[in-house]
Design an enzyme around this catalytic site. Structure first.
Site, PDB file in Angstrom:
ATOM      1  N   ASP A  32      32.783  65.748  33.442  1.00 25.56           N
ATOM      2  CA  ASP A  32      31.680  65.255  34.271  1.00 25.56           C
ATOM      3  C   ASP A  32      30.406  66.051  34.039  1.00 25.56           C
ATOM      4  O   ASP A  32      29.297  65.506  34.069  1.00 25.56           O
ATOM      5  CB  ASP A  32      32.060  65.318  35.755  1.00 25.56           C
ATOM      6  CG  ASP A  32      33.134  64.306  36.111  1.00 25.56           C
ATOM      7  OD1 ASP A  32      33.661  64.373  37.234  1.00 25.56           O
ATOM      8  OD2 ASP A  32      33.439  63.447  35.262  1.00 25.56           O
ATOM      9  N   ALA A  33      30.553  67.354  33.823  1.00 24.96           N
ATOM     10  CA  ALA A  33      29.370  68.199  33.646  1.00 24.96           C
ATOM     11  C   ALA A  33      28.558  67.775  32.423  1.00 24.96           C
ATOM     12  O   ALA A  33      27.322  67.813  32.441  1.00 24.96           O
ATOM     13  CB  ALA A  33      29.786  69.662  33.514  1.00 24.96           C
ATOM     14  N   GLU A 113      46.789  37.623  39.404  1.00 23.49           N
ATOM     15  CA  GLU A 113      45.899  38.755  39.628  1.00 23.49           C
ATOM     16  C   GLU A 113      46.030  39.228  41.067  1.00 23.49           C
ATOM     17  O   GLU A 113      46.536  38.506  41.928  1.00 23.49           O
ATOM     18  CB  GLU A 113      44.436  38.343  39.386  1.00 23.49           C
ATOM     19  CG  GLU A 113      44.178  37.629  38.088  1.00 23.49           C
ATOM     20  CD  GLU A 113      42.811  36.959  38.078  1.00 23.49           C
ATOM     21  OE1 GLU A 113      42.725  35.810  37.622  1.00 23.49           O
ATOM     22  OE2 GLU A 113      41.836  37.581  38.548  1.00 23.49           O
ATOM     23  N   LYS A 115      44.688  39.882  44.747  1.00 21.40           N
ATOM     24  CA  LYS A 115      43.654  39.310  45.625  1.00 21.40           C
ATOM     25  C   LYS A 115      43.004  40.470  46.371  1.00 21.40           C
ATOM     26  O   LYS A 115      43.516  40.951  47.372  1.00 21.40           O
ATOM     27  CB  LYS A 115      44.235  38.295  46.602  1.00 21.40           C
ATOM     28  CG  LYS A 115      43.135  37.581  47.382  1.00 21.40           C
ATOM     29  CD  LYS A 115      43.681  36.515  48.297  1.00 21.40           C
ATOM     30  CE  LYS A 115      42.526  35.793  48.963  1.00 21.40           C
ATOM     31  NZ  LYS A 115      41.601  36.681  49.692  1.00 21.40           N
ATOM     32  N   LYS A 290      46.542  31.424  38.972  1.00 27.14           N
ATOM     33  CA  LYS A 290      45.688  30.420  38.333  1.00 27.14           C
ATOM     34  C   LYS A 290      46.398  29.823  37.119  1.00 27.14           C
ATOM     35  O   LYS A 290      47.015  30.556  36.340  1.00 27.14           O
ATOM     36  CB  LYS A 290      44.369  31.046  37.862  1.00 27.14           C
ATOM     37  CG  LYS A 290      43.543  31.696  38.962  1.00 27.14           C
ATOM     38  CD  LYS A 290      42.335  32.422  38.384  1.00 27.14           C
ATOM     39  CE  LYS A 290      41.556  33.136  39.469  1.00 27.14           C
ATOM     40  NZ  LYS A 290      40.448  33.954  38.927  1.00 27.14           N
ATOM     41  N   LYS A 314      49.127  34.684  49.930  1.00 28.69           N
ATOM     42  CA  LYS A 314      48.798  35.771  50.847  1.00 28.69           C
ATOM     43  C   LYS A 314      50.060  36.511  51.288  1.00 28.69           C
ATOM     44  O   LYS A 314      51.127  35.915  51.462  1.00 28.69           O
ATOM     45  CB  LYS A 314      48.068  35.226  52.090  1.00 28.69           C
ATOM     46  CG  LYS A 314      46.807  34.435  51.790  1.00 28.69           C
ATOM     47  CD  LYS A 314      45.686  35.292  51.275  1.00 28.69           C
ATOM     48  CE  LYS A 314      45.003  36.071  52.361  1.00 28.69           C
ATOM     49  NZ  LYS A 314      44.185  35.259  53.257  1.00 28.69           N
ATOM     50  N   CYS A 411      32.727  23.085  83.642  1.00 25.07           N
ATOM     51  CA  CYS A 411      31.976  22.056  84.381  1.00 25.07           C
ATOM     52  C   CYS A 411      32.799  21.349  85.447  1.00 25.07           C
ATOM     53  O   CYS A 411      32.284  20.472  86.147  1.00 25.07           O
ATOM     54  CB  CYS A 411      31.403  21.028  83.412  1.00 25.07           C
ATOM     55  SG  CYS A 411      32.649  19.956  82.654  1.00 25.07           S
TER      56      CYS A 411
END
Length: 671
Positions: A32-33, A113, A115, A290, A314, A411
């Protein structure tokens, strides 16, 4: 090229290379440096030569000035949602529907894939450079979040590689890893800031910051999963191959994408992902399945707002136990009385839940629910909290029966339940304040008349002060009257009046949807408008004539017929027209009366058009007597092939169907 330009180009190329290795390949080759050192060097050079800063420079991810509001972007290709299944039986039923529609019993290849539980976004690249990003919004129009998306380090500002299309719109999900979510909340607790309920809310809040510098501090990430606009280039003929191409161009793609060749393999993938879910490091709420072949996708097409070739499988919603403290009754737009359980607040799937729907009297009876019971709460589809069952073994001695009202709680009108229907309804109509509020909220909503700035709280006040009784009353409001509402100054009031004036110009389909006819959603409203053409023709239609409209059955036809048979509804429509609500008159000409090479022909458009938008081309063709279809079949008479035409062109050639290019189309259109 000047030496300084050469140095800047090399630095940017090196930094993009390291960003790709780190964010996409997960294989950094420098610490990273070293990356930070290169970035500092680039910033220094650009500060000395600001005229050489380019929009795709790695330094330009952060630094744009804060916005005052998000502008709107209309999606060139709508961002559709997916239908859901929640169990294996439902998935197998989906697979069977796909096979039946393809008239095949062969196993299909599915691309599976994760979700992701984040925010759907579209990102437009032109000649490989990131030019625009937008939220999904309502699928048609989203918000411009370009400045914020540019700060997300996993999203390349410039694609690399060969054969990049001139215009490429990728779709994907922006999300927040759990570690980043915990870090944000830890900091918020320390500083007294906003604590988010879950990573999705945190991602949404981060992405919709008016100041992109705030977004830049949030560790958002992104996976792409699809394509919208494609012009001036080609993509592979399968979804999975397209994802691999995206990855080669530098776009991040999930490493959990898997090809499954049988329904059993899909179920195995689903179970494995569900097992691994707690260890992924980010939130998902299912898997997306898909059909992999783009040719088969085109053959399957779409229904309403979702593709027939994909489904979201799901996971079972997360559940918790709590107590029912009371049951109250809400009144909806059509008078439906819905019982709502008031709960001892409990966290379910990262959200604090204090209310849950009980649907109707039959559901209360099925559950055997009493006030005071301990119950199991589930967030169905991880969205709407529901009472799943009652823990009868822990029922308290003082539990009370739930008494369904015989009169409207708002009402006091009679409540009736039609035989064969589960829902009880208030008979008060527009004299019922609750129905009036919900009807008006629907009328001004984005997908109806789209009155900008008229939110729920304004409608509530207008009804409570008795300023408005019907939708037509909205157009009689003055800025002076609106100024009397809470938190409504003269400028805001005038903006609402201006928005109401603008909303008077609409479409026949939007107007029908805005009326709130039972069971008539957007798609049905559009079908009715297209079939009848005029309001007068629709008002006079019989139930039998209504059923001739595609996808309109006896229930919808009856509700529509009854709506227009009601004198009070006709009065409101007359008032709306008198106040100036209008839409373009249809031009109806029989195909046989049109002298045109397109008259009476079934035409299919494929590929990208350069001289007309696809919608404009369709409108021109229909005006000349053509029927524009979405897929190629033996009934197709003509295919118009634009740039980068794909499987539709191939099928047309296979079937021996006449094919012309865009130039020939324009000539025949008389251009």
């Amino acid at each position: 090229m000047e030496p300084i330009e050469q140095q800047l180009t090399e630095l940017r190329t090196t930094l993009r290379h390291h960003e790709y290795l780190y964010h996409v390949m997960d294989a950094p080759e420098v610490p990273d440096a070293e990356y930070d050192r290169l970035m500092r060097e680039l910033r220094e050079l650009e500060s000395q030569h600001p005229e050489l800063i380019t929009p795709d420079s790695p330094t330009q991810r952060v630094g744009a000035a804060p916005l005052t509001a998000f502008s709107q972007i209309r999606h060139e290709v709508p961002m559709l949602s997916l239908d859901n299944v929640f169990d294996e039986e439902s998935f197998l039923a989906f697979n069977k529907r796909v096979q039946d529609r393809l008239k095949s019993t062969d196993d299909l290849t599915y691309c599976c894939e994760l979700k992701l539980d984040g925010l759907a976004v579209s990102i437009l690249y032109e000649n490989g450079v990131l030019m625009q990003a937008a939220t999904r919004g309502d699928g048609t129009t989203g918000e411009d979040i370009t400045s914020n998306v540019r700060t997300i380090r996993t999203i390349p500002l410039k694609l690399h590689g060969e054969n990049i299309p001139a215009r490429l719109e990728v779709r994907g999900e922006v999300f927040l890893p759990q570690a980043g979510f915990e870090k944000i909340n830890e900091e918020a607790r320390r500083t007294g800031g906003k604590v988010f309920a879950n990573p999705r809310n945190a991602a949404a809040g981060s992405l919709r910051q008016l100041d992109p510098r705030i977004t830049a501090k949030r560790p958002l990430t992104f996976f792409c999963y699809g394509v919208g606009v494609l012009e001036g280039g080609e993509l592979p003929a399968s979804h999975s191959a397209r994802l691999q191409q995206f990855k080669a161009w530098g776009l991040p793609v999930s490493d959990r994408v898997t090809l499954c060749h049988t329904p059993e393999e899909v179920l195995t993938y689903y179970r494995k992902v569900e097992e691994d879910r707690p260890h992924l490091g980010f939130d998902i709420d299912g898997v997306v399945i898909k059909v992999d072949s783009l040719a088969l996708q085109e053959q399957l097409g779409f229904v309403a707002r979702a593709p027939r070739w994909a489904v979201a499988f799901k996971f079972p919603a997360q559940e918790q136990m709590t107590f029912v403290r009371d049951v109250e009754f809400q009144v909806g737009r059509t008078g439906a009385i819905t019982p709502v359980a008031r709960l001892e607040p409990v966290h379910v799937a990262g959200v604090l839940v204090s209310n849950a729907t009980l649907h109707n009297a039959d559901e209360i009876e099925r559950l055997g629910l009493k006030i005071g019971d301990k119950v199991v709460i589930r967030r169905a589809g991880d969205v709407i909290p529901q009472v799943v069952n009652v823990v009868l073994s822990e029922r308290p001695a003082d539990a009370r029966d739930v008494v369904f009202p015989t009169h409207c709680p708002v009402c006091q009108s009679d409540v009736e339940r039609v035989e064969g229907e589960a829902v009880a309804r208030c008979t008060g109509g527009l004299i019922c304040g609750a129905q009036r509020k919900e009807s008006l909220k629907h009328f001004v909503s984005r997908r109806a008349l789209d009155v900008d700035g008229m939110g729920d709280k304004i409608i509530d006040q207008l009804v409570e002060k008795e300023y408005v009784h019907t939708p037509a009353d909205l157009f009689r409001l003055s800025a002076g009257k609106l100024t009397g509402l809470d938190r409504m100054g003269p400028k805001s009031a005038q903006n609402v009046v201006n928005a109401l004036e603008k909303a008077k110009e609409t479409t026949f389909a939007r107007f029908l949807y805005a009326l709130g006819i039972r069971e008539v959603g957007e798609a049905t409203a559009a079908a009715l408008a297209a079939h009848f053409g005029t309001l007068e023709a629709l008002e006079q239609a019989s139930i039998e004539e209504l059923q001739k409209v595609p996808d309109v059955g006896i229930v919808v036809a009856t509700h529509t017929f009854n709506f227009f048979a009601e004198e009070s509804n006709r009065d409101v429509i007359a008032q709306l027209l008198a106040e100036g609500v209008h839409w373009p008159a249809p031009v109806v000409v029989k195909a046989e009366e049109i002298d045109s090479p397109f008259a009476g022909k079934t035409v299919v458009l494929t590929g990208s058009l350069s001289q007309l938008s696809r919608d404009d081309a369709k409108a021109r063709l229909v005006a000349l007597g053509a029927k524009v279809a979405g897929s190629v079949s033996k009934k197709t008479d003509l295919v118009i092939a634009g740039e980068a035409a794909g499987s539709k062109l191939a099928k047309a050639q296979e079937l021996g169907i006449e094919v012309i290019d865009e130039a020939e189309m324009m000539r025949l259109l008389g251009e």
